[in-house]
Structure formats: C-alpha cells, structure tokens
Design a protein around this motif. Structure first.
Motif, short mmCIF file in Angstrom:
data_model
loop_
_atom_site.label_atom_id
_atom_site.label_comp_id
_atom_site.label_asym_id
_atom_site.label_seq_id
_atom_site.Cartn_x
_atom_site.Cartn_y
_atom_site.Cartn_z
N LYS A 1 28.12 -33.24 -52.02
CA LYS A 1 28.48 -32.34 -53.12
C LYS A 1 27.68 -31.04 -53.08
N GLN A 2 28.37 -29.96 -53.29
CA GLN A 2 27.67 -28.68 -53.31
C GLN A 2 27.41 -28.22 -54.73
N GLU A 3 26.27 -27.60 -54.92
CA GLU A 3 25.96 -27.06 -56.24
C GLU A 3 25.96 -25.54 -56.15
N PRO A 4 27.01 -24.94 -56.68
CA PRO A 4 27.09 -23.48 -56.57
C PRO A 4 25.99 -22.76 -57.36
N THR A 5 25.87 -23.11 -58.64
CA THR A 5 24.79 -22.52 -59.43
C THR A 5 24.04 -23.66 -60.11
N LYS A 6 22.73 -23.65 -59.94
CA LYS A 6 21.94 -24.70 -60.57
C LYS A 6 21.75 -24.39 -62.04
N SER A 7 21.87 -25.44 -62.83
CA SER A 7 21.76 -25.27 -64.27
C SER A 7 20.29 -25.27 -64.70
N ALA A 8 19.98 -24.42 -65.67
CA ALA A 8 18.62 -24.39 -66.22
C ALA A 8 18.58 -25.14 -67.54
N ARG A 9 19.68 -25.85 -67.84
CA ARG A 9 19.83 -26.53 -69.12
C ARG A 9 19.69 -28.03 -68.94
N ILE A 10 18.94 -28.66 -69.83
CA ILE A 10 18.80 -30.11 -69.74
C ILE A 10 19.25 -30.77 -71.03
N TYR A 11 19.70 -32.01 -70.85
CA TYR A 11 20.05 -32.87 -71.98
C TYR A 11 18.91 -33.85 -72.16
N ILE A 12 18.47 -34.02 -73.39
CA ILE A 12 17.41 -34.98 -73.69
C ILE A 12 17.99 -36.02 -74.63
N GLY A 13 17.96 -37.27 -74.22
CA GLY A 13 18.55 -38.32 -75.02
C GLY A 13 17.57 -39.38 -75.44
N LYS A 14 17.98 -40.19 -76.39
CA LYS A 14 17.18 -41.30 -76.93
C LYS A 14 15.95 -40.84 -77.69
N LEU A 15 16.06 -39.73 -78.36
CA LEU A 15 14.94 -39.27 -79.19
C LEU A 15 14.89 -40.10 -80.47
N THR A 16 13.69 -40.31 -80.97
CA THR A 16 13.58 -41.02 -82.24
C THR A 16 13.79 -40.02 -83.39
N ARG A 17 13.94 -40.57 -84.57
CA ARG A 17 14.18 -39.71 -85.73
C ARG A 17 12.97 -38.86 -86.11
N VAL A 82 16.40 -37.78 -69.61
CA VAL A 82 16.51 -36.35 -69.41
C VAL A 82 17.35 -36.10 -68.18
N SER A 83 18.36 -35.25 -68.31
CA SER A 83 19.14 -34.91 -67.12
C SER A 83 19.55 -33.44 -67.19
N VAL A 84 19.68 -32.86 -66.00
CA VAL A 84 20.15 -31.48 -65.93
C VAL A 84 21.64 -31.49 -66.24
N THR A 85 22.07 -30.60 -67.12
CA THR A 85 23.49 -30.57 -67.47
C THR A 85 24.29 -29.91 -66.36
N GLN A 86 25.59 -30.20 -66.39
CA GLN A 86 26.47 -29.62 -65.37
C GLN A 86 26.49 -28.10 -65.51
N PRO A 87 26.33 -27.41 -64.40
CA PRO A 87 26.41 -25.96 -64.47
C PRO A 87 27.83 -25.53 -64.80
N PRO A 88 28.00 -24.36 -65.42
CA PRO A 88 29.34 -23.89 -65.73
C PRO A 88 30.13 -23.66 -64.45
N ALA A 89 31.45 -23.81 -64.56
CA ALA A 89 32.30 -23.63 -63.38
C ALA A 89 32.08 -22.24 -62.78
N PRO A 90 32.03 -22.17 -61.44
CA PRO A 90 31.81 -20.86 -60.82
C PRO A 90 32.95 -19.91 -61.14
N PRO A 91 32.65 -18.64 -61.32
CA PRO A 91 33.71 -17.68 -61.66
C PRO A 91 34.75 -17.58 -60.56
N LYS A 92 35.99 -17.42 -60.98
CA LYS A 92 37.06 -17.32 -59.99
C LYS A 92 36.99 -15.96 -59.29
N PRO A 93 37.35 -15.95 -58.01
CA PRO A 93 37.36 -14.65 -57.32
C PRO A 93 38.34 -13.69 -57.99
#
Lengths: 95, 49
Positions: A1-17, A82-93
């Motif tokens: 799998k190729q990653e066109p643009t790496k995401s700088a956004r992460i998802y953080i799950g299972k946090l307590t209240r 914690v996981s890096v979120t999917q980067p946005p779809a690359p812009p169309k030419p």
C-alpha cells in the motif's frame, strides 16, 4: 500500500471520563507541537467526554511518535488506543 | 543496622512509576518504553501470519 500524504492527525480511544481536553493537550504535547484538539462531549451528560479525542500535530512525524509510544500506553489507569487517522484523499489531477 | 537500611533501594511510589499531569484534577499516565513497543510489533507480526 502506498501512502500519498501522511496524516498528522491521530485518533485516541478508550479515554476515561476523567480525561479533559487540557489533559490530552498536556500528555500529547510530549510528542510534538499540537495544532488542534477535538474532544467530543456527550450530549446528554455534557460534563463527560465520549471516550475519544482527535489530535492534530504540526508534523506527521509527531503523530507517528505519539502512536508508537501511546498506543497501548496508559492514561488514568486504562490502556488507550492511538492510531494515525486516514489521510484525506489525494487531490485529483486538474487536467 | 540503620546504615544497611539506607543502602536499600528506596520504595517505589506511584509518582516514580507513572507520569503525573500538572493539569488538575491530576491523572497518571504512562507511555510504552522501547522494549514494550518492540514486543507489540512482534506480537502484531505474529498475529498477521
């Protein structure tokens, strides 16, 4: 799998209240400068978070670091996800 | 006898084992160390096989 643009956004799950936005900022700023934090709150119980948050770093490297050290790490006595979120779809030419 | 006691390793407290936020109400947190990270990697690879 190729990653066109790496995401700088992460998802953080299972946090307590107990975890607040300020906690998330303090803990995750360890891995780099934070650009934006989202921590959704429960509509019915406004003082409680929904158990997850999104953090956006300035650089993708920081997101990777945070993922490396905090996925499976502990916050408030609970192992979090914690996981890096999917980067946005690359812009169309344009042509 | 007191000297011997002093040489013993100090008892580890919560504050030594975990990191504590300065943000209140404070909570404890702990990232993985390199070893644990490597272990997780191996574990993931094994699961994918």
């Amino acid at each position: 799998k190729q990653e066109p643009t790496k995401s700088a956004r992460i998802y953080i799950g299972k946090l307590t209240r107990n975890v607040t936005k300020d906690h998330v900022i303090e803990i995750f700023a360890t891995y780099g400068e934070i650009k934006h934090v989202e921590i959704p709150f429960d509509h019915v119980h406004q003082m409680f978070n929904k158990g997850y948050a999104y953090v956006e770093y300035e650089k993708p490297e920081n997101a990777e670091l945070a993922c490396k050290y905090m996925d499976g790490g502990q916050v408030d006595g609970v192992e979090i996800r914690v996981s890096v979120t999917q980067p946005p779809a690359p812009p169309k030419p344009r042509y | 006898k007191t000297k011997e006691n002093k040489r013993e390793e100090p008892v580890k407290t919560f504050d030594d084992l975990f990191r504590k936020t300065t943000t209140t109400p404070f909570i404890y947190w702990l990232p993985l160390n390199e070893e644990q990270y490597a272990e997780r990697q191996r574990e993931n690879e094994r699961r994918q096989m």
